[in-house]
Design a protein around this motif. Structure first.
Motif, PDB file in Angstrom:
ATOM      1  N   ASP A   1    -108.260 -24.946  32.334  1.00  0.00           N
ATOM      2  CA  ASP A   1    -107.536 -24.220  31.278  1.00  0.00           C
ATOM      3  C   ASP A   1    -108.179 -24.474  29.909  1.00  0.00           C
ATOM      4  O   ASP A   1    -107.508 -24.830  28.937  1.00  0.00           O
ATOM      5  N   LYS A   2    -109.485 -24.270  29.878  1.00  0.00           N
ATOM      6  CA  LYS A   2    -110.257 -24.426  28.646  1.00  0.00           C
ATOM      7  C   LYS A   2    -111.186 -23.232  28.482  1.00  0.00           C
ATOM      8  O   LYS A   2    -111.474 -22.520  29.449  1.00  0.00           O
ATOM      9  N   CYS A   3    -111.653 -23.017  27.271  1.00  0.00           N
ATOM     10  CA  CYS A   3    -112.550 -21.908  26.974  1.00  0.00           C
ATOM     11  C   CYS A   3    -113.428 -22.315  25.799  1.00  0.00           C
ATOM     12  O   CYS A   3    -112.948 -22.972  24.863  1.00  0.00           O
TER      13      CYS A   3
ATOM     14  N   PHE B   1    -114.381 -36.974  20.428  1.00  0.00           N
ATOM     15  CA  PHE B   1    -114.815 -35.648  20.007  1.00  0.00           C
ATOM     16  C   PHE B   1    -114.110 -35.278  18.707  1.00  0.00           C
ATOM     17  O   PHE B   1    -113.002 -35.747  18.420  1.00  0.00           O
ATOM     18  N   SER B   2    -114.729 -34.404  17.948  1.00  0.00           N
ATOM     19  CA  SER B   2    -114.094 -33.893  16.730  1.00  0.00           C
ATOM     20  C   SER B   2    -112.949 -32.959  17.109  1.00  0.00           C
ATOM     21  O   SER B   2    -112.867 -32.485  18.254  1.00  0.00           O
ATOM     22  N   PRO B   3    -112.027 -32.660  16.175  1.00  0.00           N
ATOM     23  CA  PRO B   3    -110.855 -31.827  16.486  1.00  0.00           C
ATOM     24  C   PRO B   3    -111.174 -30.427  17.001  1.00  0.00           C
ATOM     25  O   PRO B   3    -110.317 -29.795  17.624  1.00  0.00           O
ATOM     26  N   ALA B   4    -112.397 -29.935  16.775  1.00  0.00           N
ATOM     27  CA  ALA B   4    -112.757 -28.590  17.233  1.00  0.00           C
ATOM     28  C   ALA B   4    -112.964 -28.521  18.737  1.00  0.00           C
ATOM     29  O   ALA B   4    -113.075 -27.424  19.293  1.00  0.00           O
ATOM     30  N   TYR B   5    -113.019 -29.666  19.396  1.00  0.00           N
ATOM     31  CA  TYR B   5    -113.215 -29.713  20.840  1.00  0.00           C
ATOM     32  C   TYR B   5    -111.872 -29.830  21.550  1.00  0.00           C
ATOM     33  O   TYR B   5    -111.011 -30.625  21.154  1.00  0.00           O
ATOM     34  N   SER B   6    -111.705 -29.020  22.607  1.00  0.00           N
ATOM     35  CA  SER B   6    -110.466 -29.024  23.380  1.00  0.00           C
ATOM     36  C   SER B   6    -109.258 -28.887  22.440  1.00  0.00           C
ATOM     37  O   SER B   6    -108.267 -29.606  22.565  1.00  0.00           O
ATOM     38  N   TYR B   7    -109.381 -27.940  21.509  1.00  0.00           N
ATOM     39  CA  TYR B   7    -108.328 -27.737  20.515  1.00  0.00           C
ATOM     40  C   TYR B   7    -107.056 -27.261  21.219  1.00  0.00           C
ATOM     41  O   TYR B   7    -107.054 -26.243  21.924  1.00  0.00           O
ATOM     42  N   ALA B   8    -105.971 -27.997  21.001  1.00  0.00           N
ATOM     43  CA  ALA B   8    -104.711 -27.723  21.700  1.00  0.00           C
ATOM     44  C   ALA B   8    -104.008 -26.531  21.053  1.00  0.00           C
ATOM     45  O   ALA B   8    -103.092 -26.686  20.244  1.00  0.00           O
TER      46      ALA B   8
ATOM     47  N   ILE C   1    -113.467 -23.178  15.984  1.00  0.00           N
ATOM     48  CA  ILE C   1    -113.246 -23.784  17.293  1.00  0.00           C
ATOM     49  C   ILE C   1    -114.550 -23.892  18.092  1.00  0.00           C
ATOM     50  O   ILE C   1    -115.345 -22.966  18.118  1.00  0.00           O
ATOM     51  N   VAL C   2    -114.723 -25.025  18.759  1.00  0.00           N
ATOM     52  CA  VAL C   2    -115.781 -25.158  19.766  1.00  0.00           C
ATOM     53  C   VAL C   2    -115.201 -24.823  21.141  1.00  0.00           C
ATOM     54  O   VAL C   2    -115.773 -24.045  21.896  1.00  0.00           O
ATOM     55  N   SER C   3    -114.046 -25.398  21.461  1.00  0.00           N
ATOM     56  CA  SER C   3    -113.369 -25.064  22.716  1.00  0.00           C
ATOM     57  C   SER C   3    -111.866 -25.232  22.541  1.00  0.00           C
ATOM     58  O   SER C   3    -111.414 -26.014  21.700  1.00  0.00           O
ATOM     59  N   ILE C   4    -111.105 -24.493  23.342  1.00  0.00           N
ATOM     60  CA  ILE C   4    -109.644 -24.602  23.302  1.00  0.00           C
ATOM     61  C   ILE C   4    -109.112 -25.166  24.610  1.00  0.00           C
ATOM     62  O   ILE C   4    -109.756 -25.080  25.659  1.00  0.00           O
ATOM     63  N   HIS C   5    -107.947 -25.754  24.520  1.00  0.00           N
ATOM     64  CA  HIS C   5    -107.156 -26.162  25.676  1.00  0.00           C
ATOM     65  C   HIS C   5    -105.858 -25.372  25.561  1.00  0.00           C
ATOM     66  O   HIS C   5    -105.094 -25.567  24.621  1.00  0.00           O
ATOM     67  N   TYR C   6    -105.653 -24.460  26.514  1.00  0.00           N
ATOM     68  CA  TYR C   6    -104.516 -23.539  26.340  1.00  0.00           C
ATOM     69  C   TYR C   6    -103.336 -23.834  27.257  1.00  0.00           C
ATOM     70  O   TYR C   6    -102.325 -23.122  27.226  1.00  0.00           O
TER      71      TYR C   6
END
Length: 338
Positions: free
Chosen positions: A104-106, A230-237, A256-261
């Motif tokens: 569940d990441k992008c 990681f910085s906050p832009a990674y796996s951003y909730a 954003i680098v990546s999101i966690h949705y």
């Protein structure tokens, strides 16, 4: 021949298929110099295989998918897939760095922080909120962590600050994004400790959920590793945006680098939920790509009532401490036919 980096994911029949496909698509489209990084997908339990359509899509994306009975002993606990698959990958994929990803990441930018610098063997993000974590000796959940510390031989105390509320808690990291140097053996140590804790039947106060994540955290505390974040832009909730501390909150999609949705796209009101994010600029072609992907993979399939039912169930669990046995959620589940 050793490769510099490899992605590891779990894909089983059902909703994970669409999630893993969209994750792989985002890697191939947005990850820049890392877009061609090998992606290894594992189906670690016995059962029906993923659909032929998903298998064909994986092939077109150069995703290496295997159904291997890696998780047999803990078949009923799907989160056991993580440490067992990660250890298998560590023992069988000849890469310098392994990055495990929840499906569940992008991705929306090149994740350069996956390239661990010399002397760094592991990089993660702290768990978003306290959850089953402990703030220390006065916390009601402290006994669980002290038990893990004793069983797994932890000699040092580490703390992290949560992105929600900036709360200081005992070191507790999110297991949905983990970058490790394969030679450090961290994934194998995680598996061995997870199996030991499961055999001893040590579980958090709320039950078995997140045993694997807490054991990973305590495993890292037991090793002489410096854990990089990681910085906050990674796996951003993304669904938690409005609750994040100012220092952890992004302002625009292009940051954003990546999101966690999480379960966001599982529900039919996902678009309305995103529009409720405060002070967050959605004006981006990348966001439009995501919206199209959510529809293309037919992710929204559940009534909002299901989310309300889960919220009520959490409240009921808390009320049981006061000997109040209310079962409204069961009625909601029956009415909604979930």
């Amino acid at each position: 021949m050793k490769i510099p980096l490899a992605f590891v994911i779990c894909t089983e029949p059902g909703r994970l298929e669409g999630q893993s496909l969209m994750l792989a698509e985002s890697i191939r489209k947005f990850c820049g110099n890392l877009k061609d990084t090998p992606i290894y997908s594992f189906h670690p339990r016995v059962g029906e295989p993923i659909s032929k359509q998903t298998q064909e899509a994986f092939t077109s994306l150069d995703v290496i998918h295997q159904q291997i009975p890696i998780n047999t002993e803990f078949h009923e606990y799907y989160l056991a897939n993580k440490p067992l698959v990660c250890a298998y990958a560590e023992q069988n994929i000849d890469a310098e760095i392994l990055v495990f990803l929840d499906s569940d990441k992008c991705f929306f930018a090149e994740p350069t922080e996956f390239l661990l610098p010399a002397g760094c063997n592991v990089r993660m993000r702290p768990e978003y909120g306290q959850g089953i974590g402990s703030t220390g000796s006065q916390d009601s959940q402290e006994w669980y962590w002290q038990t893990l510390y004793e069983v797994l031989g932890v000699k040092r105390e580490l703390f992290v600050n949560t992105p929600i509320g900036n709360k200081k808690i005992r070191a507790y990291w999110n297991s949905g994004l983990i970058a490790v140097r394969r030679s450090a053996g961290i994934f194998t140590a995680w598996k061995q400790n997870f199996e030991r804790v499961m055999h001893l039947d040590i579980t958090p106060p709320q039950g078995i959920y997140f045993v694997e994540q807490s054991v990973l955290s305590v495993t890292l505390c037991s090793l002489s590793e410096d854990i990089s974040h990681f910085s906050p832009a990674y796996s951003y909730a993304l669904p938690l945006h409005n609750r994040l501390s100012p220092s952890a909150r992004l302002k625009a999609w292009d940051d954003i680098v990546s999101i966690h949705y999480f379960n966001l796209f599982f529900y039919k009101d996902w678009h309305e939920q995103i529009k409720r994010l405060k002070n967050f600029n959605l004006n981006s072609d990348k966001y439009q790509w995501l919206c199209e992907g959510v529809i293309r993979h037919k992710m929204p399939r559940t009534s909002v009532m299901h989310r309300y039912m889960l919220t009520v169930r959490k409240i009921e669990q808390k009320l049981r401490v006061f000997n109040l046995n209310i079962q409204v959620s069961n009625w909601m589940e029956k009415i909604g036919n979930f």
